[in-house]
Write a protein that holds these residues in place. Structure first.
Motif, mmCIF file in Angstrom:
data_model
loop_
_atom_site.group_PDB
_atom_site.id
_atom_site.type_symbol
_atom_site.label_atom_id
_atom_site.label_comp_id
_atom_site.label_asym_id
_atom_site.label_seq_id
_atom_site.Cartn_x
_atom_site.Cartn_y
_atom_site.Cartn_z
ATOM 1 N N LEU A 53 0.847 -1.193 0.000
ATOM 2 C CA LEU A 53 0.000 0.000 0.000
ATOM 3 C C LEU A 53 0.881 1.241 0.000
ATOM 4 N N LEU A 54 0.823 1.996 -1.083
ATOM 5 C CA LEU A 54 1.656 3.174 -1.215
ATOM 6 C C LEU A 54 0.897 4.462 -0.966
ATOM 7 N N HIS A 55 -0.387 4.446 -1.201
ATOM 8 C CA HIS A 55 -1.117 5.707 -1.133
ATOM 9 C C HIS A 55 -2.546 5.471 -0.685
ATOM 10 N N THR A 56 -3.017 6.298 0.219
ATOM 11 C CA THR A 56 -4.432 6.286 0.588
ATOM 12 C C THR A 56 -4.966 7.697 0.400
ATOM 13 N N ARG A 57 -6.222 7.776 0.080
ATOM 14 C CA ARG A 57 -6.838 9.087 -0.089
ATOM 15 C C ARG A 57 -8.323 9.005 0.201
ATOM 16 N N ARG A 58 -8.896 10.166 0.481
ATOM 17 C CA ARG A 58 -10.336 10.276 0.694
ATOM 18 C C ARG A 58 -10.849 11.313 -0.296
ATOM 19 N N VAL A 59 -11.899 10.956 -1.021
ATOM 20 C CA VAL A 59 -12.496 11.849 -1.998
ATOM 21 C C VAL A 59 -13.911 12.170 -1.529
ATOM 22 N N HIS A 60 -14.204 13.461 -1.406
ATOM 23 C CA HIS A 60 -15.546 13.921 -1.067
ATOM 24 C C HIS A 60 -16.191 14.373 -2.363
ATOM 25 N N TYR A 61 -17.278 13.732 -2.735
ATOM 26 C CA TYR A 61 -17.939 14.037 -3.999
ATOM 27 C C TYR A 61 -19.262 14.736 -3.717
ATOM 28 N N ARG A 119 -9.613 -2.693 -17.308
ATOM 29 C CA ARG A 119 -9.267 -3.479 -18.505
ATOM 30 C C ARG A 119 -8.300 -2.705 -19.392
ATOM 31 N N LEU A 120 -8.515 -1.425 -19.535
ATOM 32 C CA LEU A 120 -7.688 -0.584 -20.390
ATOM 33 C C LEU A 120 -6.250 -0.503 -19.868
ATOM 34 N N ASN A 121 -6.090 -0.363 -18.562
ATOM 35 C CA ASN A 121 -4.763 -0.206 -17.960
ATOM 36 C C ASN A 121 -4.167 -1.508 -17.443
ATOM 37 N N GLN A 122 -4.875 -2.604 -17.637
ATOM 38 C CA GLN A 122 -4.436 -3.903 -17.133
ATOM 39 C C GLN A 122 -4.108 -3.815 -15.645
ATOM 40 N N ALA A 123 -5.059 -3.271 -14.909
ATOM 41 C CA ALA A 123 -4.906 -3.095 -13.467
ATOM 42 C C ALA A 123 -5.951 -3.937 -12.753
ATOM 43 N N SER A 124 -5.759 -4.094 -11.476
ATOM 44 C CA SER A 124 -6.741 -4.759 -10.638
ATOM 45 C C SER A 124 -7.464 -3.684 -9.839
ATOM 46 N N VAL A 125 -8.765 -3.566 -10.066
ATOM 47 C CA VAL A 125 -9.556 -2.559 -9.347
ATOM 48 C C VAL A 125 -10.744 -3.253 -8.691
ATOM 49 N N GLN A 126 -10.845 -3.110 -7.380
ATOM 50 C CA GLN A 126 -11.983 -3.669 -6.653
ATOM 51 C C GLN A 126 -12.771 -2.508 -6.046
ATOM 52 N N VAL A 127 -14.064 -2.456 -6.378
ATOM 53 C CA VAL A 127 -14.946 -1.417 -5.851
ATOM 54 C C VAL A 127 -15.916 -2.087 -4.883
ATOM 55 N N ALA A 138 -20.999 6.030 0.948
ATOM 56 C CA ALA A 138 -19.570 5.832 0.719
ATOM 57 C C ALA A 138 -19.313 4.489 0.064
ATOM 58 N N TRP A 139 -18.159 4.397 -0.600
ATOM 59 C CA TRP A 139 -17.655 3.138 -1.117
ATOM 60 C C TRP A 139 -16.143 3.227 -1.158
ATOM 61 N N GLU A 140 -15.508 2.067 -1.074
ATOM 62 C CA GLU A 140 -14.055 2.013 -1.083
ATOM 63 C C GLU A 140 -13.574 1.394 -2.382
ATOM 64 N N VAL A 141 -12.404 1.829 -2.800
ATOM 65 C CA VAL A 141 -11.794 1.320 -4.027
ATOM 66 C C VAL A 141 -10.345 0.955 -3.716
ATOM 67 N N ARG A 142 -9.950 -0.230 -4.135
ATOM 68 C CA ARG A 142 -8.541 -0.644 -4.061
ATOM 69 C C ARG A 142 -8.084 -0.921 -5.486
ATOM 70 N N ALA A 143 -6.960 -0.330 -5.830
ATOM 71 C CA ALA A 143 -6.421 -0.508 -7.174
ATOM 72 C C ALA A 143 -4.950 -0.878 -7.084
ATOM 73 N N ASP A 144 -4.565 -1.874 -7.864
ATOM 74 C CA ASP A 144 -3.169 -2.311 -7.955
ATOM 75 C C ASP A 144 -2.775 -2.322 -9.424
ATOM 76 N N HIS A 163 2.139 -0.668 -7.905
ATOM 77 C CA HIS A 163 1.599 0.384 -7.040
ATOM 78 C C HIS A 163 0.228 -0.021 -6.542
ATOM 79 N N SER A 164 -0.091 0.468 -5.354
ATOM 80 C CA SER A 164 -1.398 0.169 -4.786
ATOM 81 C C SER A 164 -1.976 1.453 -4.193
ATOM 82 N N VAL A 165 -3.281 1.654 -4.439
ATOM 83 C CA VAL A 165 -3.961 2.841 -3.929
ATOM 84 C C VAL A 165 -5.274 2.411 -3.289
ATOM 85 N N HIS A 166 -5.539 2.953 -2.129
ATOM 86 C CA HIS A 166 -6.817 2.729 -1.464
ATOM 87 C C HIS A 166 -7.521 4.080 -1.408
#
Length: 140
Positions: A5-13, A38-46, A58-64, A68-71
């Motif tokens: 896990l390299l980066h975490t962030r919170r987005v208020h929409y 699919r376009l970036n060949q990444a793993s994204v879990q919503v 709210a919902w959480e997203v993890r992308a690898d 790199h990994s971002v939550h």
């Protein structure tokens, strides 16, 4: 194994003046994230959307991807109750309700000031009134 896990962030929409709400935008995020993954060949879990309070979903997203990994913690700040309170379902009610504002700008000098500042602003502000006048001429 997922990347560290390299980066975490919170987005208020906060949506615009739009009564669609968190369900629509949560699903839109989910479907677009799948396409992007699919376009970036990444793993994204919503994760599923859940209510944090009466006005926050709210919902959480993890992308690898590429080591790199971002939550991301997405918070949808709902105010659609206020929007629905002022949303006019009738086009004619909206048109008739806006006429005093148009006349105020017409006789109060608002359109003249807009023309002085920018021709584009002038045409943008007068377009709805022009359309209404043309529509009234076609109907009458």
């Amino acid at each position: 194994m997922s990347a560290p896990l390299l980066h975490t962030r919170r987005v208020h929409y906060i949506s615009g003046f739009d009564p669609r709400g968190a369900r629509y935008y949560g699903e839109l995020y989910r479907t677009e994230a799948q396409k992007q993954s699919r376009l970036n060949q990444a793993s994204v879990q919503v994760a599923k959307r859940h209510k944090r309070s009466s006005s926050v979903s709210a919902w959480e997203v993890r992308a690898d991807w590429q080591g790199h990994s971002v939550h991301t913690d997405y918070e949808f700040l709902g105010w659609d109750d206020l929007v629905r309170e002022h949303w006019t379902p009738s086009l004619w009610k909206t048109v008739l309700g806006s006429l005093p504002l148009y006349f105020h700008h017409l006789f109060g000098g608002g359109y003249l000031r807009a023309h002085t500042l920018s021709r584009n602003a002038f045409f943008t502000t007068t377009l709805p009134l022009t359309y209404l006048l043309l529509l009234g001429g076609m109907v009458g």
